[in-house]
Design a protein around this motif. Structure first.
Motif, PDB file in Angstrom:
ATOM      1  N   SER A 109       0.879  -1.174   0.000  1.00 53.72           N
ATOM      2  CA  SER A 109       0.000   0.000   0.000  1.00 53.72           C
ATOM      3  C   SER A 109       0.905   1.209   0.000  1.00 53.72           C
ATOM      4  N   ILE A 110       0.627   2.147  -0.849  1.00 53.28           N
ATOM      5  CA  ILE A 110       1.528   3.294  -1.008  1.00 53.28           C
ATOM      6  C   ILE A 110       1.765   4.008   0.326  1.00 53.28           C
ATOM      7  N   SER A 111       3.014   4.389   0.556  1.00 47.75           N
ATOM      8  CA  SER A 111       3.419   5.147   1.742  1.00 47.75           C
ATOM      9  C   SER A 111       3.042   4.461   3.048  1.00 47.75           C
ATOM     10  N   THR A 112       3.251   3.160   3.108  1.00 51.98           N
ATOM     11  CA  THR A 112       3.099   2.429   4.370  1.00 51.98           C
ATOM     12  C   THR A 112       4.465   1.845   4.737  1.00 51.98           C
ATOM     13  N   PRO A 113       4.641   1.423   5.999  1.00 53.91           N
ATOM     14  CA  PRO A 113       5.956   1.002   6.455  1.00 53.91           C
ATOM     15  C   PRO A 113       6.618  -0.050   5.554  1.00 53.91           C
ATOM     16  N   GLY A 114       7.880   0.180   5.288  1.00 53.09           N
ATOM     17  CA  GLY A 114       8.669  -0.785   4.531  1.00 53.09           C
ATOM     18  C   GLY A 114       8.518  -0.702   3.021  1.00 53.09           C
ATOM     19  N   THR A 115       7.792   0.288   2.527  1.00 53.59           N
ATOM     20  CA  THR A 115       7.592   0.360   1.072  1.00 53.59           C
ATOM     21  C   THR A 115       8.657   1.200   0.378  1.00 53.59           C
ATOM     22  N   GLU A 116       9.642   1.667   1.142  1.00 53.10           N
ATOM     23  CA  GLU A 116      10.679   2.521   0.541  1.00 53.10           C
ATOM     24  C   GLU A 116      11.360   1.855  -0.642  1.00 53.10           C
ATOM     25  N   GLU A 117      11.511   0.528  -0.560  1.00 58.35           N
ATOM     26  CA  GLU A 117      12.265  -0.139  -1.617  1.00 58.35           C
ATOM     27  C   GLU A 117      11.421  -0.456  -2.852  1.00 58.35           C
ATOM     28  N   TRP A 118      10.108  -0.221  -2.759  1.00 48.06           N
ATOM     29  CA  TRP A 118       9.223  -0.520  -3.893  1.00 48.06           C
ATOM     30  C   TRP A 118       8.888   0.748  -4.654  1.00 48.06           C
ATOM     31  N   HIS A 119       8.573   0.560  -5.923  1.00 50.09           N
ATOM     32  CA  HIS A 119       8.314   1.703  -6.780  1.00 50.09           C
ATOM     33  C   HIS A 119       7.324   1.261  -7.858  1.00 50.09           C
ATOM     34  N   VAL A 120       6.353   2.110  -8.156  1.00 52.70           N
ATOM     35  CA  VAL A 120       5.454   1.802  -9.280  1.00 52.70           C
ATOM     36  C   VAL A 120       6.010   2.507 -10.507  1.00 52.70           C
ATOM     37  N   ILE A 121       6.378   1.735 -11.525  1.00 57.23           N
ATOM     38  CA  ILE A 121       7.029   2.330 -12.700  1.00 57.23           C
ATOM     39  C   ILE A 121       6.085   2.316 -13.907  1.00 57.23           C
ATOM     40  N   GLU A 122       6.541   2.861 -14.998  1.00 51.71           N
ATOM     41  CA  GLU A 122       5.803   2.840 -16.268  1.00 51.71           C
ATOM     42  C   GLU A 122       4.424   3.480 -16.126  1.00 51.71           C
ATOM     43  N   TYR A 123       4.395   4.692 -15.638  1.00 50.78           N
ATOM     44  CA  TYR A 123       3.153   5.463 -15.520  1.00 50.78           C
ATOM     45  C   TYR A 123       2.066   4.745 -14.739  1.00 50.78           C
ATOM     46  N   GLY A 124       2.364   4.303 -13.534  1.00 47.79           N
ATOM     47  CA  GLY A 124       1.322   3.717 -12.692  1.00 47.79           C
ATOM     48  C   GLY A 124       1.058   2.251 -12.957  1.00 47.79           C
ATOM     49  N   GLU A 125       1.937   1.565 -13.671  1.00 50.71           N
ATOM     50  CA  GLU A 125       1.669   0.162 -13.991  1.00 50.71           C
ATOM     51  C   GLU A 125       2.418  -0.812 -13.063  1.00 50.71           C
ATOM     52  N   ARG A 126       3.630  -1.233 -13.452  1.00 48.34           N
ATOM     53  CA  ARG A 126       4.299  -2.308 -12.715  1.00 48.34           C
ATOM     54  C   ARG A 126       4.779  -1.894 -11.324  1.00 48.34           C
ATOM     55  N   LEU A 127       4.573  -2.794 -10.352  1.00 49.31           N
ATOM     56  CA  LEU A 127       5.137  -2.603  -9.013  1.00 49.31           C
ATOM     57  C   LEU A 127       6.456  -3.367  -8.948  1.00 49.31           C
ATOM     58  N   CYS A 128       7.515  -2.653  -8.634  1.00 56.75           N
ATOM     59  CA  CYS A 128       8.848  -3.253  -8.708  1.00 56.75           C
ATOM     60  C   CYS A 128       9.692  -2.873  -7.511  1.00 56.75           C
ATOM     61  N   LYS A 129      10.663  -3.730  -7.244  1.00 54.75           N
ATOM     62  CA  LYS A 129      11.673  -3.424  -6.240  1.00 54.75           C
ATOM     63  C   LYS A 129      12.797  -2.667  -6.916  1.00 54.75           C
ATOM     64  N   LYS A 130      13.289  -1.626  -6.271  1.00 53.50           N
ATOM     65  CA  LYS A 130      14.448  -0.925  -6.823  1.00 53.50           C
ATOM     66  C   LYS A 130      15.678  -1.795  -6.583  1.00 53.50           C
ATOM     67  N   LEU A 131      16.538  -1.894  -7.556  1.00 56.54           N
ATOM     68  CA  LEU A 131      17.752  -2.702  -7.362  1.00 56.54           C
ATOM     69  C   LEU A 131      18.944  -1.802  -7.086  1.00 56.54           C
TER      70      LEU A 131
END
Ligand SMILES: Cc1cc2nc3c(=O)[nH]c(=O)nc-3n(C[C@H](O)[C@H](O)[C@H](O)COP(=O)(O)OP(=O)(O)OC[C@H]3O[C@@H](n4cnc5c(N)ncnc54)[C@H](O)[C@@H]3O)c2cc1C
Ligand SMILES: *[C@@H]1O[C@H](CO)[C@@H](O)[C@H](O)[C@H]1NC(C)=O
Ligand SMILES: *[C@@H]1O[C@H](CO)[C@@H](O)[C@H](O)[C@H]1NC(C)=O
Ligand SMILES: *[C@@H]1O[C@H](CO)[C@@H](O)[C@H](O)[C@H]1NC(C)=O
Ligand SMILES: *[C@@H]1O[C@H](CO)[C@@H](O)[C@H](O)[C@H]1NC(C)=O
Ligand SMILES: *[C@@H]1O[C@H](CO)[C@@H](O)[C@H](O)[C@H]1NC(C)=O
Ligand SMILES: *[C@@H]1O[C@H](CO)[C@@H](O)[C@H](O)[C@H]1NC(C)=O
Length: 603
Positions: free
Chosen positions: A581-603
């Protein structure tokens, strides 16, 4: 929204990330020159086969359905991810068009959201059936869950295949957290059981033996209050001011404030126990004596973050006679903006006093329009409430501000007051929402600056004069709850010293482009939020009603004492990030890329 622009999207080979025992590795991807590892989506080699989906469908008793938006009835075709089908149906289209702004209708759909900007508005009611209807940011498959085994099946399937998983309850979420592009959605709105007891029997060591209610995940506020008042003796409990928000869903998991918060605290202060399904697919009970750390996190630590709540038990309280009142200052009474804002200033300057008198107050504020509906005084008479409001009345009169404030009304029950004075809200307006809660000290020392910030929220830019709209909630989560008790829930400790949660909405143009949305988002973050924070430095933000793109959201939502605990608990209870869920604990490493589509981990 606010996503960097697309440079290149290409697959490349890297070692598997997050390879749990049977978990599909995340999918490598490059976007904007950066490397990511993404959830598994349709079109990826890891996407489950037709026979795997069929097996899932059998496990959930045939309750797996492909997502088809109800708005498709107004379009010739629904061009979905899995298939294209003809969908036009004039009668159904008329029905959808009529019901589009109706909260309860939205709540009852498989996936629809109240705030459409989070869906990409890719399929909306129209009189032109040749316009396209595509899935936008909605999921692909829905499980219409009615048992916890359905929830477990969905969780296990999503975890094994690394799918994006969405838990959808009523679709109220201002931050779009109940939708996700290409996701498997578990809809829990079908969980509707309610069971009252006059003497709670918890685990052995549980000292509370008073009245309580166990409700399933999908039960909504007003329906619950009606059932509660029908008990003998009648009882009541913490729900939102909004009649249709679910009580055991995102509401309590974010904290949950309502008309009784000044007296009894947050919904999160009143939970006795949760029954959940964890990210590992385990059924657990979480309360002060079993899985106490998870119990803590679920009480305000962020919605859709740690586990799926199947049911929750809350304390109930006597439903007693209560009093309500209203106040209006608007263009019926004055067209002078100076006089109007003086009225707002006087009203708002009383926020701390209203709380000290045990009140809850809901107001809306628009151009030359202040509507305070209602002031709520639980367990007080109309005479008592009028006495509380007398100094405000006197001050408005002395300042020559015209206003309408009828004598307070007494109600035989709190439910009677609630049904009379709280209204349904309209769904579907394209807008972005931000919010800030002012501290008691801010009100006491900086009320004038707060009123200036309100003017910014109303007219944030020369091209948007009088286009903003605000809803304020004056409540004191530290009034009726002791400091020690208040520390038990995972909400920002600053709440206990706070007085008014103000939401501010900025309208989006119909059919807005990504650039237009970025522009309004930027205005919300960099103009309006900033004005509020500057005016009220003792304030904080509420995870369920704020701008999710606020800088330093960890501090604003939870603060330095609570946030690190929650981040650790997230890692323990959901190590692979099944729930997002956006802006909840532990989501710092996740990112939604491609204009709101894929949910991905930053490497
Ligand atoms: C008109 C309106 C009025 C509101 N009034 C109030 C108010 O008075 N007080 C207040 O505190 N808030 C209020 N809110 C905010 C409300 O608390 C949030 O929108 C909340 O997220 C709604 O939760 P939901 O489960 O009903 O909605 P959804 O949008 O379906 O879900 C919200 C989030 O919770 C998660 N979730 C839902 N159910 C579960 C579950 N069973 N297990 C795990 N995760 C789950 C979802 O995944 C999502 O992340 C209001 C919102 C609106 C739109
Ligand atoms: C799941 O099974 C039911 C009942 O057989 C069927 O109606 C439904 O279409 C199936 N869902 C999918 C996605 O195939
Ligand atoms: C949707 O499918 C129909 C039928 O195949 C096609 O004519 C139309 O162009 C498609 N629309 C979009 C937006 O892809
Ligand atoms: C979202 O909308 C934009 C245009 O407004 C469009 O270019 C994009 O393809 C859409 N994405 C999805 C997933 O619908
Ligand atoms: C304020 O202006 C509106 C619109 O011109 C008018 O209808 C209304 O009567 C005015 N109010 C007062 C108090 O004069
Ligand atoms: C209502 O107020 C009275 C005092 O005026 C108090 O004795 C009683 O406990 C209160 N009831 C509740 C349910 O708070
Ligand atoms: C304006 O105030 C009057 C009372 O003076 C009230 O009846 C009316 O509903 C108010 N209008 C709005 C839009 O709140």
């Amino acid at each position: 929204m606010l996503l960097p622009h697309l440079l290149a999207a290409a697959s490349f080979l890297i070692p598997a990330v997050a390879a749990g025992d049977k978990t599909t590795p995340l999918v490598p991807r490059t976007w904007n020159g950066k490397k990511y590892a993404c959830k598994c989506y349709y079109g990826d080699a890891c996407w489950p086969s037709a026979s795997e989906w069929k097996t899932l469908n059998n496990t959930v008793s045939g309750r797996l359905v492909p997502f088809i938006p109800p708005e498709a009835a107004c379009h010739n075709f629904f061009n979905g991810t899995l298939f294209t089908i003809p969908t036009y149906n004039a009668a159904q289209c008329a029905d959808v068009t009529t019901n589009y702004p109706v909260e309860q209708w939205i709540n009852d759909q498989d996936a629809a959201l109240m705030w459409r900007s989070w869906t990409n508005s890719s399929c909306v009611p129209t009189t032109n059936p040749s316009t396209p209807c595509t899935p936008g940011y909605y999921g692909i498959y829905i499980i219409r869950a009615t048992t916890k085994s359905h929830v477990k099946a969905g969780i296990d399937f999503a975890r094994r295949h690394s799918l994006r998983l969405i838990i959808r309850n009523t679709g109220h979420d201002f931050m779009g957290r109940s939708t996700g592009w290409g996701a498997l959605v578990i809809n829990v709105h079908g969980f509707q059981s309610v069971e009252f007891t006059s003497s709670y029997r918890g685990p052995k060591k549980e000292p509370y033996t008073g009245s309580a209610v166990t409700i399933a995940a999908g039960v909504q506020g007003r329906a619950l209050l009606r059932l509660a008042a029908a008990q003998t003796p009648p009882v009541t409990l913490l729900t939102g001011e909004c009649p249709t928000v679910s009580v055991a869903g995102g509401f309590v998991q974010g904290g949950g404030h309502g008309p009784l918060t000044t007296i009894f605290g947050f919904a999160a202060d009143n939970v006795l126990s949760f029954d959940v399904v964890t990210a590992a697919g385990t059924y657990l009970t979480a309360n002060a004596h079993q899985n106490a750390d998870l119990f803590y996190a679920l009480r305000g630590g962020g919605p859709g973050t740690y586990a799926v709540v199947v049911s929750a038990t809350f304390k109930t309280f006597p439903d007693v006679p209560s009093a309500g009142a209203t106040l209006y200052i608007n263009s019926t009474l004055t067209n002078s903006s100076t006089v109007f804002w003086e009225g707002v200033r006087i009203f708002h300057g009383f926020a701390n006093e209203l709380i000290d008198a045990g009140l809850y107050t809901l107001y809306s504020l628009g151009p030359q329009m202040l509507r305070v509906k209602p002031f709520v005084a639980y367990n007080q008479t109309a005479t008592q409430l009028d006495a509380v409001l007398a100094p405000m009345r006197a001050k408005l009169e002395a300042a020559g501000v015209p206003f309408t404030m009828a004598p307070a009304s007494g109600y035989g029950t709190f439910l009677g007051l609630y049904l009379d004075l709280f209204d349904d809200e309209r769904a579907g307006a394209p807008l972005l929402t931000g919010g800030w809660m002012f501290g008691r000290r801010d009100i006491a020392e900086r009320n004038d600056a707060i009123v200036e910030a309100m003017k910014v929220a109303l007219s944030p830019r020369a091209d948007l004069v009088d286009k903003g709209y605000m809803v304020g909630h004056i409540f004191g989560p530290g009034h009726g709850v002791s400091k020690a008790k208040g520390a038990e829930a995972a909400v920002n400790p600053r709440f206990r010293e706070a007085s008014d949660l103000l939401l501010y909405n900025l309208p989006l143009p119909a059919d807005s482009s990504i650039a237009q949305e970025d522009d309004i988002q930027d205005l919300l973050s960099n103009t309006v939020d900033r004005a509020m924070m500057r005016a009220a430095p003792d304030g904080l933000a509420y995870i369920n009603e704020a701008n999710p793109y606020m800088e330093d959201w960890q501090t604003h939502f939870w603060g330095p004492k609570v946030y690190p605990k929650l981040k650790k608990l997230k890692r323990e209870w959901d190590p692979e990030g099944l729930f997002y869920s956006i802006s909840t604990p532990g989501t710092e490493e996740w990112h939604v890329i491609e204009y709101g589509e894929r949910l991905c981990k930053k490497l």
